[in-house]
Write a protein that holds these residues in place. Structure first.
Motif, PDB file in Angstrom:
ATOM      1  N   LEU A 236      -4.387  -3.085  12.382  1.00 34.62           N
ATOM      2  CA  LEU A 236      -4.735  -1.342  12.429  1.00 34.62           C
ATOM      3  C   LEU A 236      -3.454  -0.933  12.167  1.00 34.62           C
ATOM      4  O   LEU A 236      -2.913  -0.063  11.697  1.00 34.62           O
TER       5      LEU A 236
ATOM      6  N   ASP B  88      -6.635  -0.624   7.006  1.00 34.57           N
ATOM      7  CA  ASP B  88      -7.479   0.827   6.937  1.00 34.57           C
ATOM      8  C   ASP B  88      -8.186   0.538   7.786  1.00 34.57           C
ATOM      9  O   ASP B  88      -9.529   0.980   7.924  1.00 34.57           O
ATOM     10  N   HIS B  89      -8.854  -1.189   7.141  1.00 34.18           N
ATOM     11  CA  HIS B  89     -10.590  -1.172   7.631  1.00 34.18           C
ATOM     12  C   HIS B  89      -9.802  -2.758   8.176  1.00 34.18           C
ATOM     13  O   HIS B  89      -9.553  -3.348   8.121  1.00 34.18           O
TER      14      HIS B  89
ATOM     15  N   LYS C 147       0.752  -1.205   0.469  1.00 36.43           N
ATOM     16  CA  LYS C 147      -0.618  -0.420   0.264  1.00 36.43           C
ATOM     17  C   LYS C 147       1.245   1.321  -0.346  1.00 36.43           C
ATOM     18  O   LYS C 147       0.284   1.949  -0.769  1.00 36.43           O
TER      19      LYS C 147
ATOM     20  N   THR D 236      -5.703   0.354  -0.512  1.00 32.97           N
ATOM     21  CA  THR D 236      -6.143   0.225   0.853  1.00 32.97           C
ATOM     22  C   THR D 236      -6.543  -0.954   1.371  1.00 32.97           C
ATOM     23  O   THR D 236      -5.729  -1.578   0.317  1.00 32.97           O
TER      24      THR D 236
ATOM     25  N   THR E 116      -7.731  -3.454   4.143  1.00 35.86           N
ATOM     26  CA  THR E 116      -8.761  -4.203   4.999  1.00 35.86           C
ATOM     27  C   THR E 116      -8.279  -6.055   5.451  1.00 35.86           C
ATOM     28  O   THR E 116      -7.763  -6.883   4.834  1.00 35.86           O
TER      29      THR E 116
END
Ligand code: FAD
Ligand code: AMP
Lengths: 263, 325
Positions: free
Chosen positions: A77, A82-83, A52, A58, A60
Motif C-alpha cells: 500500500l 489502493d486496496h 496504474k 487501481t 489491489t
C-alpha cells in the motif's frame, strides 16, 4: 487498468543458520526468522503501480498468510496500491501450489480486473506454479517470466525471458495473468514513514470458511504430497580456509597464482 | 507396461540439453521399474529432430503441425491434452525451464494431474507412488517428498542435474499422433525471439572471473572488486540481482538467464549460490567462494571456501598482488 497483485510473505534466510526439527517435518526456528516480501512479488507490485500511474485504474493486493502477513500488504500500500485483501487461515498450512491458487481464485473470481500479476516464484517453496495454475482456474491467457509489458489498444505485447540471453515476444489478449521476473523495473524504496502513512487504509480480511472453500481442497488434505521430509544439504566439497585475515589471503593468493598461471 | 513421457524441448531447430537430461533420468527410472520411455516431439518439422531422439528412448511420438514450430502455451496444451488422455502415461517429465515453467502447471490443472516442480531426483517408490527430491529456501534445505497415490504424475526436472548423454543404446519406434484442429485459440500468440546483443567485454572468454553478488551491498563497492580484478588480470562478472539493479550490465551476469562460463578461476564474492547461478559457473576449474554465511549453498560447489566479510577480504588480497608489482 485495474490490476490485482498476489503477494507472499517469506522468511529472510541469508546469514541464518536454519535448523530442522527432530521429525524432519519443518524448520524449528521459524519464529525467529525475519519476514519480508517475496523478491519477485516486490517487482510485481512496482510494475502494477507504474501501470496504474501510466494508464489509470487501481491496484489491489491479495495474500494468503497469517496475521503478520499484513506487513507485506501495508508495504505494498505504501508503494501505491489502493486496496488489500488478507486471506488469513490456518487451514492453508501445508498447501501445495494448487491449494494456494485455489484460495486466491476464490477471491479473484468475484473481482473486476484487467490484469493479474504474480511473482515468477516464491523464494521459500520455489514452486513457480501458483501464477499459471491461477490463470488456468480463471481461464485467463497468461505468460510467465515477464520482463517487459507494453500496453496496446488491443491487448498486451509481452517480453518473456528465456535461457541464454534470449527473449520471447508474445501477444496476449486482456484480461490476462503475468508472472513477473526480477529486473523488470527498479522497485521504489519504502520508508517507515511511508508505511505509517497508509496505516489507516482498511485491510479486508477473509478466510476459507467465508469463501466456502472445501477444506479438502487446501492445506495438507488438498495437497498432492503425503510425506515431506526435510534435511540439511550434506557438507559440500569446499576446503574451508581458516586462520587470520593475512594467512587466508596469502593462501588464496597462492591458489590464484598457481591455478591462474600468474607469476 | 507403464510409460514415462518426456516432453522434449527445442528452439530454432535445436534440442535444448534438458531434453536429453530428462531422457537419461527417464531411462534410469524405467530400468528400475520396467517402464518404457516415450519422447514427445511437438514441432512443425520433425525430420532430423526425431532421428536425434531415437537412440535415447523406446518411442518417439510426433505431433507435427505448422502451428507447433515455436513453443506456444495454447497450442501445446491443446495437443498434449489429447496425447495424455489417449496414452495415459504414468509419469510425464517436463523441464523446469522457461518453457516448462510456462507449460507444466497448466497441464497439471487442465488435465487434473498432480505436479511437483523443480525436482533434482525422481523415483517410483514400491507402491507406484512418486518419490521426489527438491530444494527449498534458495538451496539451504533439501526436501524429500512422497506424493499421494495417483494414476498419473507430472514432475518438472531442474536443468543441468542429469548428464545429457544422447546415446542410450536404444532404437526407438516412431509414431505419428494426429494433431487436432486448433479451435478458439489466439488469446496468446508467439511473435518472435529476440537475442540480446551487447558490445561489452565477453565474460566467457576470461581466464579469471571476480564475480560479485548482492553481498556487494551498493554500486560504489564494485570499484573494490574491479581493483582486485585489475591486480590479477581478471574480469568482473556478477549474479543476477547485481545486473537487475543495473550495477553492472546484463552482459556480465552469470547463470541460466545470463552466461555460462568456464574460467580457470571463478571467485564468488557475496553470492549465495542459487541453482540458477550455479548452472552458469559450476564447471569452472577452480571455484573460490567468499561469503559471510557458513551455510551458503555456494560452499557446496566451491573448491575453496572462506567465511568472511568480503570488505575485509578484498583490500587485503588486492594489496597482496599490488605489492608484487
Ligand atoms: C528463472 C530464473 C532465472 C534466474 N537466472 C539467474 C541467473 O542467470 N544468474 C543468477 O545469478 N541468478 C539467477 N536467478 C536468481 C537466483 O534465483 C537468485 O535469486 C540469485 O542468484 C541470488 O543472487 P546473489 O547470490 O547475489 O544474492 P543473495 O542470494 O541475496 O546472496 C547474497 C549473499 O551474499 C552474502 N553476503 C552479504 N554480505 C556479505 C559480505 N559483506 N561479505 C561476504 N558475503 C556477504 C550473503 O550471506 C548471501 O549469501 C534466476 C532466477 C529465476 C527464477
Ligand atoms: N500465500 C500466497 N499468497 C499470495 N500469493 C502467493 C502465495 N504463494 C504464492 N503466491 C504468488 O505466486 C507466485 C509464485 O509462487 P510459487 O508458485 O509458490 O513459487 C508468488 O510470487 C506470488 O505472487
Amino acid at each position: 487498468m485495474d490490476i490485482v497483485v498476489c503477494v507472499k510473505q517469506v522468511p529472510e534466510v541469508k546469514d541464518v543458520d536454519l535448523r530442522i526439527n527432530k521429525e524432519g517435518t519443518d524448520i524449528n526456528n521459524r519464529d525467529d526468522l525475519v519476514m519480508t516480501i517475496n523478491e519477485w512479488d516486490n517487482y510485481a507490485v512496482e510494475e502494477a503501480v507504474r501501470l496504474k500511474d501510466a494508464h489509470g485504474g487501481t491496484v489491489t493486493l491479495i495474500t494468503i498468510g497469517d496475521e503478520d502477513a499484513e506487513d507485506v500488504l501495508r508495504r505494498g500500500l505504501a508503494m501505491g496500491a489502493d486496496h488489500a485483501i488478507l486471506i488469513d487461515d490456518e487451514e492453508f498450512k501445508g498447501s501445495d501450489a494448487q491449494g494456494i491458487a485455489t484460495g486466491l481464485y476464490e477471491v479473484l473470481k468475484d473481482l473486476e480486473f484487467d490484469l493479474v500479476l504474480t511473482g515468477v516464484q516464491s523464494f521459500d517453496d520455489g514452486w513457480g506454479q501458483v501464477g499459471v495454475i491461477l490463470a488456468e482456474l480463471m481461464n485467463l491467457p497468461y505468460a510467465t517470466l515477464v520482463v517487459g509489458i507494453d500496453v496496446q489498444e488491443k491487448g498486451l505485447i509481452i517480453h518473456r525471458e528465456l535461457e541464454s540471453n534470449t527473449l520471447e515476444k508474445v501477444k496476449l489478449s486482456q484480461p490476462a495473468l503475468l508472472t513477473i521476473q526480477t529486473g523488470i523495473n527498479t522497485p521504489r524504496y519504502v520508508s517507515i514513514m511511508g508505511i505509517r502513512k497508509v496505516r489507516n487504509i482498511e485491510i479486508e480480511e477473509t478466510d476459507a470458511n467465508e469463501l466456502n472453500l472445501p477444506v479438502d481442497q487446501i492445506g495438507l488434505e488438498g495437497s498432492c504430497i503425503s510425506v515431506r521430509t526435510l534435511s540439511l544439504p550434506p557438507a559440500g566439497r569446499a576446503e574451508m580456509l581458516t586462520g587470520s585475515l593475512d594467512t587466508v589471503c596469502e593462501t588464496v593468493a597462492d591458489i590464484i597464482r598457481k591455478k591462474g598461471g600468474i607469476s | 507396461m507403464p510409460e514415462i513421457f518426456v516432453i522434449t524441448e527445442h528452439r530454432k531447430g535445436k534440442f535444448r540439453d534438458v531434453t536429453f537430461e530428462m531422457l537419461a533420468l527417464a531411462d534410469k527410472i524405467a530400468s528400475a521399474n520396467d517402464c518404457s520411455v516415450t519422447a514427445v516431439l511437438l514441432t512443425d518439422h520433425a525430420y532430423g529432430l526425431a532421428e536425434e531422439l531415437k537412440s535415447a528412448c523406446d518411442c518417439v511420438l510426433i505431433a507435427e503441425d505448422p502451428a507447433l514450430g515455436n513453443y506456444s502455451a495454447d497450442e501445446y496444451l491443446a495437443v498434449l491434452e489429447k496425447i495424455i488422455a489417449q496414452k495415459n502415461p504414468l509419469l510425464t517429465l517436463v523441464g523446469n525451464t522457461a518453457m516448462g515453467m510456462d507449460l507444466a502447471p497448466a497441464m497439471s490443472t487442465r488435465f487434473s494431474i498432480p505436479c511437483v516442480s523443480d525436482c533434482v531426483n525422481v523415483e517410483i517408490s514400491d507402491n507406484a507412488s512418486l518419490k521426489l527430491e527438491r530444494q527449498i529456501y534458495g538451496g539451504k534445505i533439501n526436501a524429500c517428498l512422497l506424493m499421494k497415490p495417483s494414476s498419473k504424475y507430472i514432475a518438472t526436472v531442474r536443468a543441468g542435474t542429469f548428464p545429457a548423454d544422447r546415446d542410450r543404446g536404444k532404437n526407438a519406434k516412431i509414431e505419428n499422433f494426429p494433431v487436432p484442429a486448433f479451435d478458439n485459440l489466439g488469446k496468446r500468440q508467439f511473435i518472435e525471439y529476440i537475442e540480446e546483443i551487447t558490445e561489452d567485454v565477453d565474460i566467457t572468454a576470461a581466464d579469471i572471473l571476480v564475480s560479485v553478488g548482492r553481498g556487494i551491498g551498493k554500486p560504489e563497492n564494485i570499484a573494490l572488486a574491479q581493483e582486485f580484478a585489475d591486480a590479477i588480470g581478471a574480469t568482473v562478472s556478477c549474479s543476477r540481482p547485481v545486473a537487475d539493479k543495473g550495477w553492472l550490465p546484463k552482459s556480465r551476469q552469470v547463470g541460466t538467464s545470463g552466461k555460462t562460463v568456464k574460467p580457470k578461476i571463478y571467485i564468488a564474492l557475496g553470492i549465495s549460490g542459487a541453482f540458477q547461478h550455479q548452472a552458469g559457473m559450476k564447471n569452472a576449474e577452480t571455484i573460490i567462494a567468499v561469503n559471510k554465511d557458513p551455510n551458503a549453498p555456494i560452499f557446496n560447489i566451491a573448491h575453496y571456501g572462506i567465511v568472511m566479510d568480503m570488505f575485509q577480504f578484498l583490500p587485503k588480497i588486492t594489496e597482496k598482488f599490488k605489492q608484487e608489482k
